[in-house]
Design a protein around this motif. Sequence first.
Motif, PDB file in Angstrom:
ATOM      1  N   ARG A  96       5.842  10.812   4.520  1.00 31.59           N
ATOM      2  CA  ARG A  96       5.545  11.424   5.804  1.00 31.59           C
ATOM      3  C   ARG A  96       6.710  12.275   6.312  1.00 31.59           C
ATOM      4  NH1 ARG A  96       0.706  12.230   7.687  1.00 31.59           N
ATOM      5  NH2 ARG A  96       1.446  12.011   9.838  1.00 31.59           N
ATOM      6  N   GLY A  97       7.634  12.619   5.417  1.00 33.71           N
ATOM      7  CA  GLY A  97       8.692  13.526   5.830  1.00 33.71           C
ATOM      8  C   GLY A  97       8.135  14.910   6.085  1.00 33.71           C
ATOM      9  N   ALA A  98       7.567  15.498   5.042  1.00 34.32           N
ATOM     10  CA  ALA A  98       6.930  16.805   5.162  1.00 34.32           C
ATOM     11  C   ALA A  98       5.414  16.693   5.277  1.00 34.32           C
ATOM     12  CB  ALA A  98       7.281  17.678   3.953  1.00 34.32           C
ATOM     13  N   ASN A  99       4.891  15.456   5.121  1.00 37.81           N
ATOM     14  CA  ASN A  99       3.450  15.192   5.271  1.00 37.81           C
ATOM     15  C   ASN A  99       2.598  15.958   4.262  1.00 37.81           C
ATOM     16  OD1 ASN A  99       4.307  13.684   7.407  1.00 37.81           O
ATOM     17  ND2 ASN A  99       3.287  14.880   8.978  1.00 37.81           N
ATOM     18  N   GLY A 100       3.152  16.298   3.117  1.00 39.75           N
ATOM     19  CA  GLY A 100       2.382  17.032   2.123  1.00 39.75           C
ATOM     20  C   GLY A 100       1.557  16.103   1.251  1.00 39.75           C
ATOM     21  N   ILE A 101       0.608  16.688   0.511  1.00 41.70           N
ATOM     22  CA  ILE A 101      -0.169  15.882  -0.437  1.00 41.70           C
ATOM     23  C   ILE A 101       0.378  16.017  -1.852  1.00 41.70           C
ATOM     24  CG2 ILE A 101      -2.287  16.046   0.935  1.00 41.70           C
ATOM     25  CD1 ILE A 101      -3.327  18.046  -1.187  1.00 41.70           C
ATOM     26  N   ASP A 102       1.375  16.875  -2.053  1.00 42.38           N
ATOM     27  CA  ASP A 102       1.915  17.022  -3.411  1.00 42.38           C
ATOM     28  C   ASP A 102       2.814  15.838  -3.742  1.00 42.38           C
ATOM     29  OD1 ASP A 102       3.505  17.968  -1.365  1.00 42.38           O
ATOM     30  OD2 ASP A 102       4.459  19.540  -2.541  1.00 42.38           O
ATOM     31  N   GLY A 103       2.674  15.336  -4.958  1.00 42.10           N
ATOM     32  CA  GLY A 103       3.555  14.279  -5.441  1.00 42.10           C
ATOM     33  C   GLY A 103       3.211  12.878  -4.983  1.00 42.10           C
ATOM     34  N   VAL A 104       2.063  12.686  -4.342  1.00 42.82           N
ATOM     35  CA  VAL A 104       1.729  11.358  -3.821  1.00 42.82           C
ATOM     36  C   VAL A 104       1.537  10.360  -4.957  1.00 42.82           C
ATOM     37  CG1 VAL A 104       0.025  10.026  -2.524  1.00 42.82           C
ATOM     38  CG2 VAL A 104       0.721  12.282  -1.711  1.00 42.82           C
ATOM     39  N   VAL A 105       0.838  10.757  -6.003  1.00 47.74           N
ATOM     40  CA  VAL A 105       0.614   9.865  -7.143  1.00 47.74           C
ATOM     41  C   VAL A 105       1.945   9.449  -7.760  1.00 47.74           C
ATOM     42  CG1 VAL A 105      -0.335   9.717  -9.476  1.00 47.74           C
ATOM     43  CG2 VAL A 105      -1.670  10.787  -7.659  1.00 47.74           C
ATOM     44  N   PHE A 159       0.836  -1.188   0.000  1.00 51.85           N
ATOM     45  CA  PHE A 159       0.000   0.000   0.000  1.00 51.85           C
ATOM     46  C   PHE A 159       0.876   1.245   0.000  1.00 51.85           C
ATOM     47  CE2 PHE A 159      -3.224  -2.882   1.852  1.00 51.85           C
ATOM     48  CZ  PHE A 159      -4.303  -2.574   1.042  1.00 51.85           C
ATOM     49  N   PHE A 160       0.517   2.214  -0.828  1.00 49.79           N
ATOM     50  CA  PHE A 160       1.084   3.553  -0.722  1.00 49.79           C
ATOM     51  C   PHE A 160      -0.066   4.455  -0.289  1.00 49.79           C
ATOM     52  CE2 PHE A 160       3.165   7.463  -1.382  1.00 49.79           C
ATOM     53  CZ  PHE A 160       4.520   7.202  -1.502  1.00 49.79           C
ATOM     54  N   LEU A 161       0.148   5.197   0.791  1.00 49.90           N
ATOM     55  CA  LEU A 161      -0.946   5.937   1.416  1.00 49.90           C
ATOM     56  C   LEU A 161      -0.700   7.431   1.355  1.00 49.90           C
ATOM     57  CD1 LEU A 161      -1.293   3.707   4.590  1.00 49.90           C
ATOM     58  CD2 LEU A 161      -2.540   3.501   2.438  1.00 49.90           C
ATOM     59  N   SER A 162      -1.731   8.158   0.948  1.00 47.13           N
ATOM     60  CA  SER A 162      -1.657   9.603   0.959  1.00 47.13           C
ATOM     61  C   SER A 162      -1.684  10.100   2.399  1.00 47.13           C
ATOM     62  CB  SER A 162      -2.831  10.189   0.182  1.00 47.13           C
ATOM     63  OG  SER A 162      -2.767  11.601   0.156  1.00 47.13           O
ATOM     64  N   SER A 163      -1.145  11.299   2.590  1.00 46.34           N
ATOM     65  CA  SER A 163      -1.240  11.922   3.902  1.00 46.34           C
ATOM     66  C   SER A 163      -2.697  12.268   4.205  1.00 46.34           C
ATOM     67  CB  SER A 163      -0.372  13.179   3.955  1.00 46.34           C
ATOM     68  OG  SER A 163       0.994  12.858   3.879  1.00 46.34           O
ATOM     69  N   SER A 164      -2.947  12.762   5.366  1.00 51.52           N
ATOM     70  CA  SER A 164      -4.293  13.066   5.864  1.00 51.52           C
ATOM     71  C   SER A 164      -5.023  11.778   6.211  1.00 51.52           C
ATOM     72  CB  SER A 164      -5.074  13.943   4.878  1.00 51.52           C
ATOM     73  OG  SER A 164      -4.393  15.175   4.686  1.00 51.52           O
ATOM     74  N   MET A 165      -6.157  11.491   5.603  1.00 50.87           N
ATOM     75  CA  MET A 165      -6.998  10.396   6.083  1.00 50.87           C
ATOM     76  C   MET A 165      -6.487   8.984   5.737  1.00 50.87           C
ATOM     77  SD  MET A 165      -9.150  11.716   8.031  1.00 50.87           S
ATOM     78  CE  MET A 165     -10.000  10.172   8.394  1.00 50.87           C
ATOM     79  N   PRO A 166      -5.990   8.682   4.530  1.00 52.93           N
ATOM     80  CA  PRO A 166      -5.621   7.286   4.233  1.00 52.93           C
ATOM     81  C   PRO A 166      -4.618   6.676   5.204  1.00 52.93           C
ATOM     82  CG  PRO A 166      -5.823   8.515   2.198  1.00 52.93           C
ATOM     83  CD  PRO A 166      -5.963   9.513   3.312  1.00 52.93           C
ATOM     84  N   ILE A 167      -3.559   7.404   5.571  1.00 50.87           N
ATOM     85  CA  ILE A 167      -2.575   6.843   6.501  1.00 50.87           C
ATOM     86  C   ILE A 167      -3.206   6.631   7.871  1.00 50.87           C
ATOM     87  CG2 ILE A 167      -1.683   9.157   7.048  1.00 50.87           C
ATOM     88  CD1 ILE A 167       0.404   5.935   7.007  1.00 50.87           C
ATOM     89  N   LEU A 172      -4.868  -6.845  10.209  1.00 53.91           N
ATOM     90  CA  LEU A 172      -4.079  -7.961   9.686  1.00 53.91           C
ATOM     91  C   LEU A 172      -2.577  -7.751   9.875  1.00 53.91           C
ATOM     92  CD1 LEU A 172      -5.885  -8.737   6.295  1.00 53.91           C
ATOM     93  CD2 LEU A 172      -6.143  -9.928   8.475  1.00 53.91           C
ATOM     94  N   ASN A 173      -2.085  -6.551   9.549  1.00 53.71           N
ATOM     95  CA  ASN A 173      -0.648  -6.241   9.643  1.00 53.71           C
ATOM     96  C   ASN A 173       0.201  -7.200   8.814  1.00 53.71           C
ATOM     97  OD1 ASN A 173      -0.852  -4.000  11.497  1.00 53.71           O
ATOM     98  ND2 ASN A 173      -1.349  -5.494  13.073  1.00 53.71           N
ATOM     99  N   VAL A 174      -0.186  -7.389   7.564  1.00 52.86           N
ATOM    100  CA  VAL A 174       0.564  -8.300   6.689  1.00 52.86           C
ATOM    101  C   VAL A 174       1.117  -7.596   5.457  1.00 52.86           C
ATOM    102  CG1 VAL A 174      -0.726 -10.322   7.459  1.00 52.86           C
ATOM    103  CG2 VAL A 174      -1.533  -9.032   5.458  1.00 52.86           C
ATOM    104  N   HIS A 175       0.738  -6.346   5.231  1.00 52.75           N
ATOM    105  CA  HIS A 175       1.157  -5.645   4.019  1.00 52.75           C
ATOM    106  C   HIS A 175       2.296  -4.666   4.314  1.00 52.75           C
ATOM    107  CE1 HIS A 175      -3.170  -6.666   3.300  1.00 52.75           C
ATOM    108  NE2 HIS A 175      -2.676  -7.048   2.142  1.00 52.75           N
ATOM    109  N   SER A 176       3.160  -4.479   3.321  1.00 53.88           N
ATOM    110  CA  SER A 176       4.154  -3.409   3.402  1.00 53.88           C
ATOM    111  C   SER A 176       3.466  -2.089   3.076  1.00 53.88           C
ATOM    112  CB  SER A 176       5.301  -3.652   2.412  1.00 53.88           C
ATOM    113  OG  SER A 176       6.022  -4.814   2.772  1.00 53.88           O
ATOM    114  N   ILE A 177       3.790  -1.065   3.864  1.00 55.03           N
ATOM    115  CA  ILE A 177       3.100   0.223   3.737  1.00 55.03           C
ATOM    116  C   ILE A 177       4.130   1.331   3.539  1.00 55.03           C
ATOM    117  CG2 ILE A 177       1.684   1.920   4.958  1.00 55.03           C
ATOM    118  CD1 ILE A 177       0.297  -0.454   6.341  1.00 55.03           C
ATOM    119  N   TYR A 178       3.853   2.180   2.552  1.00 54.79           N
ATOM    120  CA  TYR A 178       4.728   3.311   2.255  1.00 54.79           C
ATOM    121  C   TYR A 178       3.897   4.599   2.243  1.00 54.79           C
ATOM    122  CZ  TYR A 178       7.780  -0.449   0.642  1.00 54.79           C
ATOM    123  OH  TYR A 178       8.532  -1.586   0.570  1.00 54.79           O
ATOM    124  N   ALA A 179       4.561   5.700   2.562  1.00 54.96           N
ATOM    125  CA  ALA A 179       3.902   7.006   2.538  1.00 54.96           C
ATOM    126  C   ALA A 179       4.963   8.088   2.559  1.00 54.96           C
ATOM    127  CB  ALA A 179       2.964   7.166   3.743  1.00 54.96           C
TER     128      ALA A 179
END
Length: 555
Positions: free
Chosen positions: A409-418, A383-391, A400-407
Amino acid sequence: MNHQELLTRQVFTLVDALWSYGMEEVVISPGSRSTPLAIAAELHPGIKTYIHPDERSAAFFALGLSKAYHSPVGIICTSGTAAANYTPAMAEADLSHIPLIALTADRPHELRDTGAPQSIDQNNMYRNYVKFYTELPLADMHATAVELIESKILQCAKYFTGIDIGPVHINIPVREPLMPDVTMLELFHRTQKHSPGYRMVDASADQFEGTGLLFIGETVEDITGIERVVDRDGLTVIADPRQHLRKSLKNAVTHHDLIFNALSDEQYKFIEENVDFILRIGEPLTSKAANKFLAATKIPQYVISELQSVKTYPVSPAASYTGRVTDTLEHLVFSGGNARFKNWLTDIDGFITEYIDEHISDFSDEGRFTYNIIQSTREERSFFLSSSMPIRDMERYDTLNVHSIYANRGANGIDGVVSSALGTAVKRPVTLMIGDIALYHDMNGLIISKLEGIDINIIVFNNNGGGIFSFLPQYSDKNHFERLFGTPLDLDFTHTAALYDFNHITVAEVDEIDGDLVNRPGRNLIEIKTDRDKNLKEHQKLKNDIAEMVKAIEH
């Protein structure tokens, strides 16, 4: 040598030297002044290149390429505002410790500050965000020209790994004519060097006695293997969603946000009286409630930082250790403590998991959709999660805690998530979960999936606005909320899918979420339309119901 030969020697040497220190991928944004750099990267036999016409999205795509393994990735652009568009990603790379290598072409010195077109001041333009900066001289016949480049890359490469890992910037002024000699491939002659890796700083053998709480955030290093050190009765581990250790460490607490939001005064006192020390590892946690607890508690805290620049948030520790997490833990001695506190906290975590699993069918908000998505997604998908609500929803509803998760979250911005998600998807199957505003913010980034044939499943929660703001105090000011914070955009993403050659699927009911939908191959845009007000009410209801349950648990 003529100008073409001198230019070729410079840029081919530069690219080959960077490759020798691990730069095996380069994202190129087309432009004229960067022609020699682009051709050098394209011709190099050890480098994979990607072409992305939008510099801002290109830099975030490169960041995503580096995300999992923190490998150095180059980004090449022409002069002027093209280079300025790298700034948001360079800031995120700095705070997330991603070794981006910005190679910005520039006008020669005689065209600067003269009104020449496509010329801005690029000298150290990312000064707040890079670990290293240099500007190369114009290509000339000086005997030390190649030695200078090799020396600069040697200095630069120390930031590709280790305790100072992060982005770097090399500015390259270029005179016309811009075409290098494409036959001089003999200049690509170097061999790859071994990374110097990490070195321990403060390698003392300190003693930690009694019962401890370990808060483990995201780490650059894969810390799988520390289970044998931390899996003991006297230590309780709290793991952030982005910390992949939570997949292998039994009894890791992952519902800490709900727990710390619910503690009664008596339970808080129990923690204060029964925990002797707190050890924080890696990045600060996503959970606001956990960070508020850390800021308030009187329990002595210690930090293991992979980076020379220790992040003290939310409160300065009594002491810190710098270096590889695994090496540092080998130098720490844990003794004493008992299982009483660990059993209490892990039991609460388990009760929350059971409660969510049992009662989730009572809800139909974005959290319920998130729960079904997690349950239906194969373990091999990340999973790649956008900041704000998805994360935050992943943190709450993942039982479950079985998936690798990325986001990001350095600057927590919404720019460049896609773009970052697409970069991550180059090397593994990825599901991006994102809101409508964040998707709109980086729609340009979708073009790379079409150009490079990158498969990804994008699940967009379209609640027609900024859903996170409904959870903040601004929501109470109904006179100004919608215009200033809710910001409804009334977007129809069927057009977005058509423009970028994505399959578009609209989901209206939770029961439509199943394994066939969320694991389907190809490029898929799954749009889930939700209601912000309903989402707020149901989120708060689950939170309050769990809080009542937690408060009733005796120690």
